[in-house]
Write a protein that holds these residues in place. Structure first.
Motif, PDB file in Angstrom:
ATOM      1  N   ARG A   1       9.666  25.018 -50.754  1.00 18.20           N
ATOM      2  CA  ARG A   1       8.837  26.230 -51.697  1.00 18.20           C
ATOM      3  C   ARG A   1       8.355  27.045 -50.681  1.00 18.20           C
ATOM      4  O   ARG A   1       7.425  26.670 -49.762  1.00 18.20           O
ATOM      5  CB  ARG A   1       8.003  25.591 -52.517  1.00 18.20           C
ATOM      6  CG  ARG A   1       7.167  26.498 -53.444  1.00 18.20           C
ATOM      7  CD  ARG A   1       6.260  25.957 -54.297  1.00 18.20           C
ATOM      8  NE  ARG A   1       7.244  25.348 -55.312  1.00 18.20           N
ATOM      9  CZ  ARG A   1       7.291  25.831 -56.621  1.00 18.20           C
ATOM     10  NH1 ARG A   1       6.878  27.166 -56.742  1.00 18.20           N
ATOM     11  NH2 ARG A   1       7.954  25.358 -57.590  1.00 18.20           N
TER      12      ARG A   1
ATOM     13  N   GLN B   1       3.206  34.202 -49.882  1.00 18.23           N
ATOM     14  CA  GLN B   1       3.789  33.044 -49.262  1.00 18.23           C
ATOM     15  C   GLN B   1       2.948  31.824 -49.100  1.00 18.23           C
ATOM     16  O   GLN B   1       1.637  31.996 -49.188  1.00 18.23           O
ATOM     17  CB  GLN B   1       3.789  33.728 -47.668  1.00 18.23           C
ATOM     18  CG  GLN B   1       5.237  33.631 -47.193  1.00 18.23           C
ATOM     19  CD  GLN B   1       5.767  34.846 -46.405  1.00 18.23           C
ATOM     20  OE1 GLN B   1       4.629  35.290 -45.683  1.00 18.23           O
ATOM     21  NE2 GLN B   1       6.896  35.182 -46.180  1.00 18.23           N
ATOM     22  N   LEU B   2       3.621  30.649 -49.022  1.00 24.60           N
ATOM     23  CA  LEU B   2       2.830  29.391 -48.792  1.00 24.60           C
ATOM     24  C   LEU B   2       2.769  29.313 -47.283  1.00 24.60           C
ATOM     25  O   LEU B   2       3.762  29.290 -46.764  1.00 24.60           O
ATOM     26  CB  LEU B   2       3.641  28.421 -49.529  1.00 24.60           C
ATOM     27  CG  LEU B   2       3.393  27.965 -51.056  1.00 24.60           C
ATOM     28  CD1 LEU B   2       4.374  27.223 -51.652  1.00 24.60           C
ATOM     29  CD2 LEU B   2       1.985  27.820 -51.362  1.00 24.60           C
TER      30      LEU B   2
ATOM     31  N   ASN C   1      13.094  32.104 -53.919  1.00 27.88           N
ATOM     32  CA  ASN C   1      12.568  31.348 -53.136  1.00 27.88           C
ATOM     33  C   ASN C   1      13.251  31.912 -51.850  1.00 27.88           C
ATOM     34  O   ASN C   1      13.629  31.068 -50.794  1.00 27.88           O
ATOM     35  CB  ASN C   1      12.986  29.736 -53.206  1.00 27.88           C
ATOM     36  CG  ASN C   1      12.024  28.977 -52.351  1.00 27.88           C
ATOM     37  OD1 ASN C   1      10.766  29.060 -52.120  1.00 27.88           O
ATOM     38  ND2 ASN C   1      12.539  27.871 -51.708  1.00 27.88           N
TER      39      ASN C   1
ATOM     40  N   THR D   1       3.015  27.095 -44.526  1.00 23.45           N
ATOM     41  CA  THR D   1       3.370  25.654 -44.206  1.00 23.45           C
ATOM     42  C   THR D   1       3.241  25.426 -42.839  1.00 23.45           C
ATOM     43  O   THR D   1       3.183  26.366 -41.893  1.00 23.45           O
ATOM     44  CB  THR D   1       5.058  25.900 -44.389  1.00 23.45           C
ATOM     45  OG1 THR D   1       5.563  26.824 -43.753  1.00 23.45           O
ATOM     46  CG2 THR D   1       5.496  25.569 -45.713  1.00 23.45           C
TER      47      THR D   1
ATOM     48  N   GLY E   1       7.513  32.677 -60.259  1.00 24.84           N
ATOM     49  CA  GLY E   1       7.506  31.803 -58.850  1.00 24.84           C
ATOM     50  C   GLY E   1       8.925  31.469 -58.542  1.00 24.84           C
ATOM     51  O   GLY E   1       9.683  31.652 -59.484  1.00 24.84           O
TER      52      GLY E   1
ATOM     53  N   TYR F   1       6.977  30.344 -51.484  1.00 25.39           N
ATOM     54  CA  TYR F   1       6.126  31.215 -52.396  1.00 25.39           C
ATOM     55  C   TYR F   1       5.558  30.364 -53.142  1.00 25.39           C
ATOM     56  O   TYR F   1       5.819  29.639 -54.167  1.00 25.39           O
ATOM     57  CB  TYR F   1       7.043  32.305 -52.973  1.00 25.39           C
ATOM     58  CG  TYR F   1       7.611  33.247 -51.842  1.00 25.39           C
ATOM     59  CD1 TYR F   1       6.839  34.014 -51.261  1.00 25.39           C
ATOM     60  CD2 TYR F   1       9.011  33.155 -51.723  1.00 25.39           C
ATOM     61  CE1 TYR F   1       7.437  34.927 -50.128  1.00 25.39           C
ATOM     62  CE2 TYR F   1       9.666  33.818 -50.593  1.00 25.39           C
ATOM     63  CZ  TYR F   1       9.026  34.891 -49.889  1.00 25.39           C
ATOM     64  OH  TYR F   1       9.264  35.634 -48.967  1.00 25.39           O
ATOM     65  N   LYS F   2       4.252  30.980 -53.584  1.00 32.04           N
ATOM     66  CA  LYS F   2       3.463  30.333 -54.770  1.00 32.04           C
ATOM     67  C   LYS F   2       3.636  31.023 -55.966  1.00 32.04           C
ATOM     68  O   LYS F   2       4.314  32.185 -55.923  1.00 32.04           O
ATOM     69  CB  LYS F   2       1.796  30.396 -54.340  1.00 32.04           C
ATOM     70  CG  LYS F   2       1.271  31.692 -54.007  1.00 32.04           C
ATOM     71  CD  LYS F   2      -0.097  31.611 -53.580  1.00 32.04           C
ATOM     72  CE  LYS F   2      -0.587  32.907 -53.027  1.00 32.04           C
ATOM     73  NZ  LYS F   2      -1.585  32.871 -52.234  1.00 32.04           N
TER      74      LYS F   2
ATOM     75  N   THR G   1      14.214  24.845 -55.104  1.00 36.17           N
ATOM     76  CA  THR G   1      13.320  24.094 -53.976  1.00 36.17           C
ATOM     77  C   THR G   1      13.482  22.543 -54.065  1.00 36.17           C
ATOM     78  O   THR G   1      13.904  22.036 -54.999  1.00 36.17           O
ATOM     79  CB  THR G   1      11.916  24.478 -54.461  1.00 36.17           C
ATOM     80  OG1 THR G   1      11.666  23.702 -55.749  1.00 36.17           O
ATOM     81  CG2 THR G   1      11.463  25.905 -54.527  1.00 36.17           C
TER      82      THR G   1
END
Ligand code: AKG
Ligand code: FE2
Length: 370
Positions: free
Chosen positions: A339, A366-367, A293, A369, A327, A341-342, A333
């Protein structure tokens, strides 16, 4: 390369860098990727800055409660987290200690691995071409599959071989000369299996996670692939690179070298990794950044050419099993550490597509946000 007519890949890659050096050629246009004036980052010798050294001998002994191990685990985490931000994520492993407890890889054996690489590349071209790959293949002797237009070629020659899972090996690409090549590489593979198990457990422990969590993510059929690199000298080292700047798409990568040339980018500066014949260098790849993460960061690195020196390296890529989702570890997390990253699978393939365009791929995991 703008404005330059690029010959077809088969023609472009048929002449190996070693042949151009023997013919005393100037580097041709497709290899030219920089000039003296336009380097916008500074270069520093690593001697000017401390490099994290982690003695993995302690981890091999698995005496986790022992004081020395606890200290080394702290150093490991520091090397991969705090140091990563500052210096690049490199663990400089001192394996001398490992010899003493009989689990590790003696320097004399590392010398043998370097030697089979050197002997292979120093043979006549017709011998090496017995193991030649086509321009689209990975395994075999030659250069990387040709990159997309606008990307320069690396001033180096390679032989790339799948090692693990064993059923993925294609022995037709394994050199018969030097005669010790196969046995030595098989033995090195066995040692690296143990080495990666130890490193993966140690990284998990350094983050207070279950020691097997990263190994589980890598999977039963985690991959080890070796690339023997031959970095020829170049009469214009200011114009070319042995290997262009990149971060690896692996979980992590283990580098064995016989000369300086590898450089790490940190805070806008390139640092040369010193040569220590006893050591292996472990570089975090993008997939360890995802699994941790973002605590461990994948490091941008490159290889420079030299006007006189030839350099051999043996890079081993340790990558999660094909088709397996990876992941961020759940234990990393939470409210305080969102979090980043997916979950993603076959990231190395995504990475390769971007690499060929001279780009990083980490953003694809990458998520977003708000
Ligand atoms: O030759 C080296 O030291 C590094 C090679 C490398 O970065 C790679 O194969 O991805
Ligand atoms: Fe690399």
């Amino acid at each position: 390369m703008a404005g330059v007519t690029v010959p077809p890949a088969e023609v472009l890659l048929s002449k190996r860098v070693q042949e151009m050096v023997i013919a005393d050629d100037e580097p041709p246009a497709p290899y030219i990727c920089r000039n003296d004036q336009d380097d916008d980052v500074e270069e520093e010798s690593i001697e000017n800055s401390p490099v994290p050294v982690v003695n993995i001998g302690c981890f091999l002994a698995e005496n986790w409660s022992d004081k020395e191990s606890a200290e080394e685990l702290k150093k490991l985490k520091l090397a991969l987290s705090t140091w990563g931000c500052f210096q690049g994520f490199i663990i400089w492993t001192n394996i001398v200690h490992v010899q003493a407890i009989g689990h590790g890889i003696p320097t004399s054996f590392l010398d043998e691995v370097r030697q089979i690489g050197r002997e292979f590349f120093e043979q006549p071209m017709e011998e090496k071409k017995k193991y030649a790959k086509t321009v689209t293949e990975f395994q075999g002797y030659g250069a990387d599959p040709v990159p997309e237009e606008g990307q320069s070629l690396d001033w180096s020659d390679r032989i790339f071989l799948d090692l693990v899972p064993e059923d993925q090996r294609n022995y037709k690409f394994w050199p018969q000369n030097p005669t010790s090549f196969k046995n030595t590489l098989e033995e090195y593979t066995e040692k690296l299996k143990k080495f990666t198990e130890t490193i993966s457990k140690s990284m998990a422990r350094s983050l207070n996670l279950d020691e097997n969590c990263f190994l589980k993510q890598f999977g039963e059929r985690a991959q080890l692939q070796a690339r023997f690199n031959y970095y020829s000298s170049c009469k214009r080292p200011d114009l070319v690179l042995g290997l262009k700047p990149h971060a690896d798409g692996t979980g992590y990568t283990i580098v064995l070298q016989d000369e300086v040339g590898l450089q790490m980018l940190n805070q806008g500066k390139w640092y040369t990794v010193p040569n220590n014949p006893d050591s292996l260098i472990v570089l975090m790849g993008d997939q360890m950044e995802i699994m941790s993460n973002g605590i461990f960061r994948s490091v941008v690195h490159r290889v420079v050419s030299d006007s006189k020196r030839v350099r051999i390296s043996v890079t081993t890529f340790y990558t999660p099993e094909a088709g397996k989702e990876i992941g961020p570890e759940e234990g990393l997390t939470g409210v305080e550490a969102p979090r980043l990253y997916k979950k993603i699978k076959d990231y190395a393939d995504i990475h390769w597509g971007y690499y060929q365009r001279g780009m990083r791929a980490l953003h694809t995991a990458q998520l977003i946000t708000s």
